[in-house]
Write an enzyme that holds these catalytic residues in place. Structure first.
Site, PDB file in Angstrom:
ATOM      1  N   HIS A 224     -46.397  19.020  43.614  1.00  0.00           N
ATOM      2  CA  HIS A 224     -47.402  17.572  44.057  1.00  0.00           C
ATOM      3  C   HIS A 224     -48.008  17.549  45.538  1.00  0.00           C
ATOM      4  O   HIS A 224     -47.602  18.991  46.016  1.00  0.00           O
ATOM      5  CB  HIS A 224     -45.929  16.507  43.710  1.00  0.00           C
ATOM      6  CG  HIS A 224     -45.026  17.241  42.212  1.00  0.00           C
ATOM      7  ND1 HIS A 224     -45.293  16.544  41.509  1.00  0.00           N
ATOM      8  CD2 HIS A 224     -44.604  17.855  41.529  1.00  0.00           C
ATOM      9  CE1 HIS A 224     -45.126  17.141  40.173  1.00  0.00           C
ATOM     10  NE2 HIS A 224     -44.047  17.591  40.582  1.00  0.00           N
ATOM     11  N   HIS A 225     -47.576  16.202  45.765  1.00  0.00           N
ATOM     12  CA  HIS A 225     -48.680  16.326  47.162  1.00  0.00           C
ATOM     13  C   HIS A 225     -48.108  14.837  47.807  1.00  0.00           C
ATOM     14  O   HIS A 225     -46.777  13.711  46.788  1.00  0.00           O
ATOM     15  CB  HIS A 225     -49.810  15.181  46.469  1.00  0.00           C
ATOM     16  CG  HIS A 225     -50.590  15.532  47.586  1.00  0.00           C
ATOM     17  ND1 HIS A 225     -50.475  14.436  49.109  1.00  0.00           N
ATOM     18  CD2 HIS A 225     -51.851  16.293  48.259  1.00  0.00           C
ATOM     19  CE1 HIS A 225     -51.382  14.200  49.511  1.00  0.00           C
ATOM     20  NE2 HIS A 225     -52.371  15.343  48.640  1.00  0.00           N
TER      21      HIS A 225
END
Length: 380
Positions: free
Chosen positions: A229-230
């Site tokens: 994810h970010h």
């Protein structure tokens, strides 16, 4: 300019090297047409020769970083061999070394001394932590520098920091060394004088950590490990498909979110849903955002999803295994001859120029001391 031009042809590079960072840098010059003489210890050689035996009995790192070179065994502490190395450096354009801190100085081959003796020589010292400071003499293997620089703190999964799976600090230091050496070659062309290039693994990693560092310095909190994810974008990550594959997507703006909702999900009402109506809302409600994407992906095959994502201009990519990557249609391979005469394949050069001919094969990987007798006779 004719195709097949070799920009480094005529250059002599002497490299007192081991492991990855310096060998990879000198290999760049070999690929560009330079003559590269690799200095190794007699009977032992570059310890990367023994890292593994994955490539038909040869070490993967060594094959990757040492094709196209000549191998000369020397004991630089022995007067006769030290004199031979000085004769080599009289003719050399570039001298690269990444021995332990202070080793070349003690042997009489410190960069400042060499450039005073050979004014046109360009020297390059690749170290772990630089030539000064409390960490100067620390051993600096790639993994340890990843740890010290905080790289592992921003990689991995939540609660489980992780080492980057390739030797990125070594590789990055090598790339920085190449950039520095190219700048030094241009400077010598203008001034007629050589210069010194200094690169460290730690400085390389520190440069890459600029954005997390600025978040820590000025926003009070550094990004945490988030797996695929970010920290500030959603949806962003890998999601399992109905047929057991995994696709990653990255939604960077509201237009892309609208396309995902309408053209892929078929749910235009999600565009204005308070949970998802802005980038900040989607990050704030990441669990709901990811659950929405995961549910849709889990109900459709990879092929169907790829067709829809591409039609909607959504950025996506497969989360490939190395075995799958090995069959990737964009992967370019170039053959190389191993020191025992067998053939293997390496990844093609990452940079290509208009004057480059298609590279039919890389130079041969040298056996330990294979060129010692010929070089000793040449520079006697």
């Amino acid at each position: 300019m004719q195709t097949g031009f070799k920009p480094y042809e005529g250059l002599l590079v002497v490299s007192l090297e081991q492991a990855v960072a310096a060998p990879l840098a000198s290999c760049h010059f070999a690929e560009g047409g330079a003559r590269v003489i690799k200095i190794e210890r007699d009977g032992v050689g570059d310890f990367a020769r023994a890292y593994d035996s994955a490539v038909k009995g040869a070490a993967s790192y060594f094959v990757w970083a040492n094709h196209g070179k000549e191998s000369l065994c020397l004991d630089i502490k022995a007067p006769e061999d030290a004199a031979l190395l000085h004769r080599l450096l009289e003719k050399a354009d570039i001298f690269i070394q990444n021995l332990a801190p202070g080793a070349v100085e003690r042997a009489g081959f410190g960069s400042d001394v060499l450039r005073a003796r050979h004014p046109r020589l360009i020297t390059c010292d690749i170290t772990g932590y630089g030539d000064s400071g409390d960490y100067r003499d620390m051993k600096a293997y790639d993994f340890l520098v990843q740890c010290e620089s905080g790289l592992v703190a921003v990689n991995g999964a939540p609660g489980h920091p992780g080492r980057i799976g390739v030797s990125v600090c070594d590789i990055g230091a090598s790339m920085n060394a190449i950039i520095g050496l190219q700048k030094a070659l241009i400077a010598r062309g203008i001034t007629g004088k050589g210069s010194g290039v200094q690169v460290s693994l730690f400085d390389t990693a520190a440069d890459w950590m600029t954005v997390p560092l600025m978040h820590s310095d000025y926003a009070g909190k550094a990004p945490q490990p988030v797996g695929l994810h970010h920290p500030s974008i959603a949806p962003y990550g890998g999601f399992a498909t109905a047929d057991g594959e995994m696709l990653a997507i990255s939604i960077q703006n509201e237009r892309e979110w609208a396309n995902l909702c309408t053209q892929v999900f078929g749910r235009p009402e999600l565009i204005t849903d308070p949970l998802f109506c802005s980038a900040a809302a989607r990050v704030r409600n990441r669990r709901d955002t990811d659950a929405l994407v995961a549910a849709y992906f889990a109900a459709h095959s990879r092929a169907e999803l790829e067709k829809r994502l591409r039609a909607a201009a959504i950025a996506y990519g497969a989360v490939n295994s190395v075995a799958t990557f090995a069959r990737h249609p964009q992967l370019r391979r170039v053959p190389v001859t191993l020191s025992d005469g067998q053939e293997a394949a390496l990844v093609g050069r990452p940079t290509r120029h208009s004057f480059d001919a298609d590279c039919p094969r890389f130079g041969r990987v040298p056996a330990l001391g294979e060129h010692s007798a010929a070089i000793r006779a040449e520079f006697a």
